[in-house]
Design a protein around this motif. Sequence first.
Motif, short mmCIF file in Angstrom:
data_model
loop_
_atom_site.label_atom_id
_atom_site.label_comp_id
_atom_site.label_asym_id
_atom_site.label_seq_id
_atom_site.Cartn_x
_atom_site.Cartn_y
_atom_site.Cartn_z
N GLY A 249 0.81 -1.21 0.00
CA GLY A 249 0.00 0.00 0.00
C GLY A 249 0.85 1.26 0.00
N TYR A 250 0.53 2.19 0.92
CA TYR A 250 1.25 3.47 0.99
C TYR A 250 2.57 3.37 1.76
CZ TYR A 250 -3.50 5.21 -0.02
OH TYR A 250 -4.73 5.44 -0.57
N ALA A 251 2.89 2.21 2.29
CA ALA A 251 3.97 2.11 3.28
C ALA A 251 5.37 2.26 2.72
CB ALA A 251 3.87 0.77 4.02
N THR A 252 5.53 2.29 1.38
CA THR A 252 6.87 2.46 0.81
C THR A 252 7.03 3.78 0.07
OG1 THR A 252 6.24 1.30 -1.21
CG2 THR A 252 7.23 -0.03 0.54
N LEU A 253 6.03 4.64 0.10
CA LEU A 253 6.11 5.90 -0.64
C LEU A 253 7.27 6.78 -0.17
CD1 LEU A 253 2.32 6.86 -0.96
CD2 LEU A 253 3.86 6.12 -2.79
N TRP A 254 7.63 6.68 1.10
CA TRP A 254 8.70 7.52 1.65
C TRP A 254 10.04 7.26 0.99
CZ3 TRP A 254 12.94 5.13 3.79
CH2 TRP A 254 12.80 3.78 4.11
N ALA B 154 -3.78 9.42 3.96
CA ALA B 154 -2.94 8.24 4.17
C ALA B 154 -1.74 8.25 3.24
CB ALA B 154 -3.76 6.98 3.97
N ALA B 155 -1.94 8.73 2.00
CA ALA B 155 -0.84 8.77 1.04
C ALA B 155 0.25 9.74 1.49
CB ALA B 155 -1.36 9.18 -0.34
N LEU B 156 -0.14 10.90 1.96
CA LEU B 156 0.84 11.89 2.43
C LEU B 156 1.55 11.39 3.68
CD1 LEU B 156 -1.16 15.19 1.82
CD2 LEU B 156 0.82 14.35 0.53
N LYS B 157 0.83 10.71 4.54
CA LYS B 157 1.45 10.14 5.74
C LYS B 157 2.51 9.11 5.34
CE LYS B 157 0.41 7.65 10.03
NZ LYS B 157 -0.65 7.00 10.84
N GLY B 158 2.17 8.26 4.36
CA GLY B 158 3.13 7.26 3.89
C GLY B 158 4.34 7.87 3.21
N THR B 159 4.16 9.09 2.67
CA THR B 159 5.25 9.77 1.98
C THR B 159 6.22 10.42 2.96
OG1 THR B 159 3.77 10.25 0.12
CG2 THR B 159 5.81 11.52 0.25
N PHE B 160 5.71 11.05 3.99
CA PHE B 160 6.56 11.86 4.87
C PHE B 160 6.89 11.19 6.21
CE2 PHE B 160 4.56 14.97 2.04
CZ PHE B 160 5.68 15.64 1.60
N LYS C 218 -10.06 6.91 -6.88
CA LYS C 218 -10.23 7.68 -5.64
C LYS C 218 -9.08 7.39 -4.68
CE LYS C 218 -13.63 8.77 -2.05
NZ LYS C 218 -14.98 8.47 -1.51
N VAL C 219 -8.32 8.45 -4.34
CA VAL C 219 -7.14 8.32 -3.49
C VAL C 219 -7.42 8.85 -2.10
CG1 VAL C 219 -4.72 8.96 -3.19
CG2 VAL C 219 -5.62 8.56 -5.50
N ILE D 89 3.13 3.60 -7.72
CA ILE D 89 2.93 2.94 -6.42
C ILE D 89 1.57 3.32 -5.85
CG2 ILE D 89 3.72 2.80 -4.02
CD1 ILE D 89 6.57 3.15 -5.03
N LEU D 90 1.21 4.59 -5.98
CA LEU D 90 -0.06 5.07 -5.46
C LEU D 90 -1.24 4.37 -6.14
CD1 LEU D 90 -1.17 7.18 -3.45
CD2 LEU D 90 -1.26 8.81 -5.35
N THR D 91 -1.17 4.25 -7.46
CA THR D 91 -2.23 3.56 -8.20
C THR D 91 -2.38 2.12 -7.73
OG1 THR D 91 -1.89 4.92 -10.19
CG2 THR D 91 -2.99 2.81 -10.49
N ALA D 92 -1.26 1.43 -7.59
CA ALA D 92 -1.31 0.03 -7.13
C ALA D 92 -1.85 -0.06 -5.71
CB ALA D 92 0.08 -0.59 -7.22
N ALA D 93 -1.48 0.90 -4.86
CA ALA D 93 -1.95 0.89 -3.47
C ALA D 93 -3.46 1.09 -3.40
CB ALA D 93 -1.24 1.98 -2.67
N VAL D 94 -3.95 2.05 -4.19
CA VAL D 94 -5.38 2.40 -4.14
C VAL D 94 -6.24 1.33 -4.79
CG1 VAL D 94 -7.10 4.05 -4.98
CG2 VAL D 94 -4.92 4.87 -4.08
#
Length: 426
Positions: free
Chosen positions: A43-48, A172-178, A167-168, A258-263
């Motif tokens: 999910g969003y856990a590797t965006l950072w 949660a996406a921003l949290k996973g990024t920063f 729909k994103v 990554i975001l598309t796959a997570a969502v």
Amino acid sequence: MPKSDVTSSEPWWKRLSAGLVTGAADDDPSGVATYSQVGAKFGYATLWTLLLALPLMIGIQMVSALIGRVTGKGLADNMVENFPRGLVWGITTLLVIANVINIGADLGAMGAAVNLLVGGPVVAYAACFAILSTFLQVRVPFCRYAPILKFLALSLLTYVATVLVVKVHWGAALKGTFIPAFQGTSAYATAVVAILGTTISPYLFCWQAAQEVEEVLDSDERRPLKDAVDQAPDAFKRIAIDTSFGMLVSNVVAFFIILTAAVVLHAHGKTDIQSSSEAAEALKPVAGRFAFTLFSMGIIGTGLLAVPVLAGATAYFVAGTLRVPYGLEQKPKKAKVFYGVLIGSMVVGALLNMMPIDPVKALFWSAVVNGLCAVPMMMAIMVIAQRPQTMGTLVLGPGLRMLGWAATLVMGIAAIVMFATMGKGG
């Protein structure tokens, strides 16, 4: 292609050249597969990781570009002049193996994407893409071919557009990024290593340095900076803008994949994705035909950009190691080894798709070889860029030294983690 390094009065977008193409080529179909896999699984856990990789990627790519622009020679030429030939040949061998496997994987992914859209034989499509790409590189002068590559960079916008139709959960996406969401499993560690290895790759170093050399040779005004120090301020400014923008584009697009796959995939329980075409197909029932089509077209477009970069980088490095004429501006008769390696790598890559080879395992071993190749190559690049014998008075400043060595350290740690976790479960 610009004939001279730009002046400060020129629009910023006219400064985009080797850095933009290199950054765009980083999001090749194999990269799309990697980003889709980690997005689907975590999910969003590797965006950072992309936020971490961006300055490191900019740093090492700028150093590579500066070596080419300052010396007027590619990375392999400079390595041969500064290191034992056995070491250089070791790096060359690893680079060739990794790049050829990547070419094969990318051609296969492009063929599979066409099959998803219109049906038909995957292997035949892959062969057609190989023939088309080879023809353009061999028959079209680089000054006319470079704009084609820059135009193909627009294909990356398909991945941005894909996110716009789903729909994103942006919080949660921003949290996973920063805010890094570390997970204490070997699968998560492997995913982080895969992202770093896909983002910071040896063939990108070779290509960007080589394109700086090509643009010096193609210009009546540009000269290697160590022989024309007065050109350095404009050249450094252009390279900084070009490289920073190109790497930003690369990482933003990786973020959206990554975001598309997570969502679309992770959120709906589809966590085991093996290829870019499987990721595209998995989008259809959840996100609709439009998102599926955009994603598939992106695979084809980025492949058309990345495959010639992979083959070209291979040819530049081998010819440079052998100290024979090379370059896309050269006629084939005057650079037989260069074009022989370029064509040969494309042919072998295409043939890999006709063999009973598991594409997932092929990409795995490509990542392993890249891991073996990247760190010594980055160390060599950093040493060369700090040698007055090679760079004259234009050795690296403290900022780029810090970024370049930081990137090398991170990739070294990533390689250690990769080998330590090989064969372990999640």
